[in-house]
Design an enzyme around this catalytic site. Structure first.
Site, PDB file in Angstrom:
ATOM      1  N   SER A 222      10.159  22.781 -26.318  1.00  0.00           N
ATOM      2  CA  SER A 222       8.883  22.697 -26.984  1.00  0.00           C
ATOM      3  C   SER A 222       7.983  22.561 -26.150  1.00  0.00           C
ATOM      4  CB  SER A 222       8.875  21.459 -27.810  1.00  0.00           C
ATOM      5  OG  SER A 222       9.019  20.340 -26.942  1.00  0.00           O
ATOM      6  N   ARG A 226       5.193  25.505 -26.842  1.00  0.00           N
ATOM      7  CA  ARG A 226       3.858  25.009 -27.192  1.00  0.00           C
ATOM      8  C   ARG A 226       2.524  25.494 -26.387  1.00  0.00           C
ATOM      9  NH1 ARG A 226       4.367  20.155 -26.683  1.00  0.00           N
ATOM     10  NH2 ARG A 226       5.217  19.777 -28.520  1.00  0.00           N
ATOM     11  N   ASN A 230       0.497  28.679 -27.971  1.00  0.00           N
ATOM     12  CA  ASN A 230      -1.228  28.670 -27.929  1.00  0.00           C
ATOM     13  C   ASN A 230      -1.770  29.521 -27.199  1.00  0.00           C
ATOM     14  OD1 ASN A 230      -2.124  26.092 -29.501  1.00  0.00           O
ATOM     15  ND2 ASN A 230      -0.287  25.390 -28.727  1.00  0.00           N
TER      16      ASN A 230
END
Lengths: 286, 156
Positions: A222, A226, A230
Site C-alpha cells: 500500500s 499509494r 497518485n
C-alpha cells in the site's frame, strides 16, 4: 537510437500519451547495448530505466549536497536563512518521529527526513510542464523521457520494500525471532492451550498467520502503490490537459496548484507511514 | 509495469542516501538545534536571574535611599537647631555688648559733661572778673577815687 517524428500534428493523442508514459530504457542483449527495445516482462533484471534512475539519483544527491553544506556550517548561534529553513524541515520531521515513536532509534529520524525530502523532490518534478524536459531531451537526441521518478513503480517499490526490510529487521531485533513469530501467529485469535480444544490450535495459528501475514505484506504494497498511483494519475491528468491546446493554460494552472498539495501530502504520508510501521516494529507491548 | 534493475539501483541509492543523511547531516543539524535550545534556555534562566537580581537591588536601593533621606533629615534638623542656637547666642552677646557700649558711652559723656562744666565755670569766673574789672574801671574815677588809688599805689 530510433528517431521518431515529434510534431504534435503527426501524433495521435494516444501516441502522445504513450510517449510521455514510456521510460527511457537500456538493456544488454547479446553483448550489445539496446535502447528502448527491450523485451521487458514483469521482472527483467537486464533492463534499466535510465530516466527514473538518473533523475532520482540527481534529486537525492542534490538534496544531500544542500543539507550537507548547511550541516557542515551549522551554527548554534544566529542561523542564516537557509539554515533556518532546513532546521524548520528537520524540526518538523523530528517532531513527526517523536509523536509516533517513543523508543530510541538513530535510524528512523534520518530515514524519515531522507524519505520526505527525496519523495517530495521526485514528486515536484510533476510540476514542471509535461513537455519541457521530454522536448528538450528529444532535441538532444534522447527519444523517451519520463520525468517523474515516483511514477515509476520501480522507484516506489524499492523505497517501500527497503522500509519493509527495516520493519522485519527491527521486529526480529527487538522482539526476537520467537516474539515476532508469536506476534504473527498468536493474534488476534488466541489459540486454546489446554483441554480438548487444543486440537483446534493449529487452525487458530494458521488463521492468525494468514491474517497477520496479509496485514504485514500489505504495508509495503500500500505504501508504494499509494505513492505510485497518485503520482501516475496526477501525471496522466497533466498529459491529458496538455492535449487541450490553448485551453490547457487555466486548467493546467488549477491542477498544478492542487497538485502542490498532493505531492506534499504524498511525501508526508510516505514518511509518516514509514515512522508508524517502524514504531510498530518496536512495539513490544502487544 | 515491469520490475527491473532500476529497483535494485534505487534500493542501493536509498541505502547510501539514508546512511549519508544519518552520518553526516542529521547529527550536525540536530546538534545545532539542540545547542541553540540549550543556549536559549540558559539565556532565559540568566534573564530570569537578572530580573530577580534587579528587583532585589531595587529593594536595596530603595532602602538605602530611605535611610539616606532619614539621615539627611536628621542632619538638617540638627543644623537648624544649631543655627537657632547660634543666632540665640549671638543675640545675647550683642545685647551684652550693647549694654557695655552704652555704659562706656554714658561714663564718657559724664566725664565730658564734667569737664565742660569745669571749663564753663572757669570761663564764667573769667568773664565775671573781666566784667567786674570793666565795671570797676568805669566806676573808679581818677578824680573821685584818686586818693584811694594813690593810697593803693602807695601800698603797692
Amino acid at each position: 537510437m530510433e528517431e521518431e517524428a515529434h510534431g504534435a500534428g503527426a501524433q495521435s493523442a494516444s501516441d502522445y500519451i504513450n510517449h510521455h508514459l514510456t521510460n527511457l530504457q537500456v538493456c544488454r542483449i547479446d553483448g550489445e547495448w539496446v535502447w528502448n527495445h527491450c523485451e521487458a516482462g514483469l521482472f527483467s533484471l537486464n533492463v534499466l530505466n535510465v530516466d527514473s534512475m538518473v533523475i532520482a539519483f540527481l534529486l537525492g544527491a542534490g538534496f544531500l549536497y544542500l543539507f550537507r553544506r548547511v550541516a557542515k556550517n551549522a551554527t548554534s548561534g544566529r542561523p542564516g536563512k537557509l539554515q533556518t529553513a532546513i532546521e524548520l524541515l528537520v524540526g518538523f520531521v523530528d517532531g513527526s518521529v517523536k509523536d509516533a515513536f517513543q523508543g530510541h532509534n538513530k535510524v528512523i529520524a534520518p530515514l524519515s527526513l531522507t524519505i520526505f525530502v527525496w519523495v517530495f523532490l521526485m514528486n515536484l518534478m510533476d510540476l514542471i510542464p509535461v513537455d519541457w524536459l521530454p522536448e528538450a531531451a528529444a532535441a538532444a537526441g534522447v527519444e523517451y523521457l519520463k520525468v517523474v521518478p515516483t511514477t515509476d513503480p520501480n522507484i516506489t517499490f524499492a523505497m517501500s520494500l527497503s522500509v519493509f526490510v527495516l520493519v522485519i529487521y527491527y521486529s526480529i531485533k527487538i522482539k526476537g525471532f520467537g516474539g515476532f513469530t508469536k506476534e504473527l501467529t498468536m493474534h488476534p485469535f488466541t489459540p486454546p492451550t489446554r483441554g480438548i480444544g487444543i486440537v483446534t490450535a493449529p487452525f487458530f495459528i494458521a488463521f492468525n498467520f494468514i491474517l497477520e501475514g496479509v496485514s504485514l505484506l500489505s504495508k509495503p504494497l500500500s505504501l508504494s502503490l499509494r505513492l505510485f498511483g497518485n503520482m501516475y494519475a496526477g501525471e496522466l491528468i497533466f498529459i491529458l490537459i496538455a492535449l487541450l491546446g490553448l485551453y490547457q493554460l487555466p486548467l493546467h494552472f488549477g491542477w498544478a496548484v492542487f497538485h502542490i498539495l498532493v505531492i506534499t501530502l504524498q511525501a508526508f504520508i510516505f514518511m509518516v507511514l514509514t515512522i508508524v510501521y517502524l514504531s510498530q516494529a518496536h512495539d513490544t507491548g502487544h | 509495469m515491469n520490475f527491473n534493475l532500476t529497483f535494485i539501483g534505487q534500493t542501493i541509492a536509498m541505502i547510501v542516501f539514508v546512511w549519508f543523511c544519518m552520518k553526516y547531516i542529521w547529527p550536525f543539524i540536530m546538534g545545532a538545534i539542540e545547542a541553540r535550545q540549550n543556549e536559549i534556555a540558559d539565556g532565559l534562566a540568566a534573564a530570569e536571574r537578572g530580573r530577580s537580581d534587579l528587583a532585589k537591588a531595587k529593594g536595596e536601593s530603595e532602602q538605602l535611599i530611605a535611610e539616606a533621606r532619614e539621615r539627611a533629615r536628621l542632619i538638617v534638623d540638627q543644623a537648624n537647631t544649631r543655627a537657632s542656637e547660634i543666632v540665640e547666642q549671638a543675640r545675647a552677646e550683642g545685647e551684652q555688648e550693647k549694654v557695655r557700649q552704652l555704659e562706656g558711652a554714658r561714663s564718657e559723656i559724664e566725664v565730658e559733661i564734667n569737664r565742660a562744666r569745669d571749663d564753663l565755670r572757669a570761663e564764667v569766673v573769667a568773664i565775671a572778673v573781666a566784667g567786674a574789672e570793666k565795671l570797676l574801671a568805669r566806676e573808679i574815677d581818677a578824680s573821685d577815687h584818686g586818693e584811694m588809688l594813690d593810697r593803693l599805689a602807695a601800698e603797692l
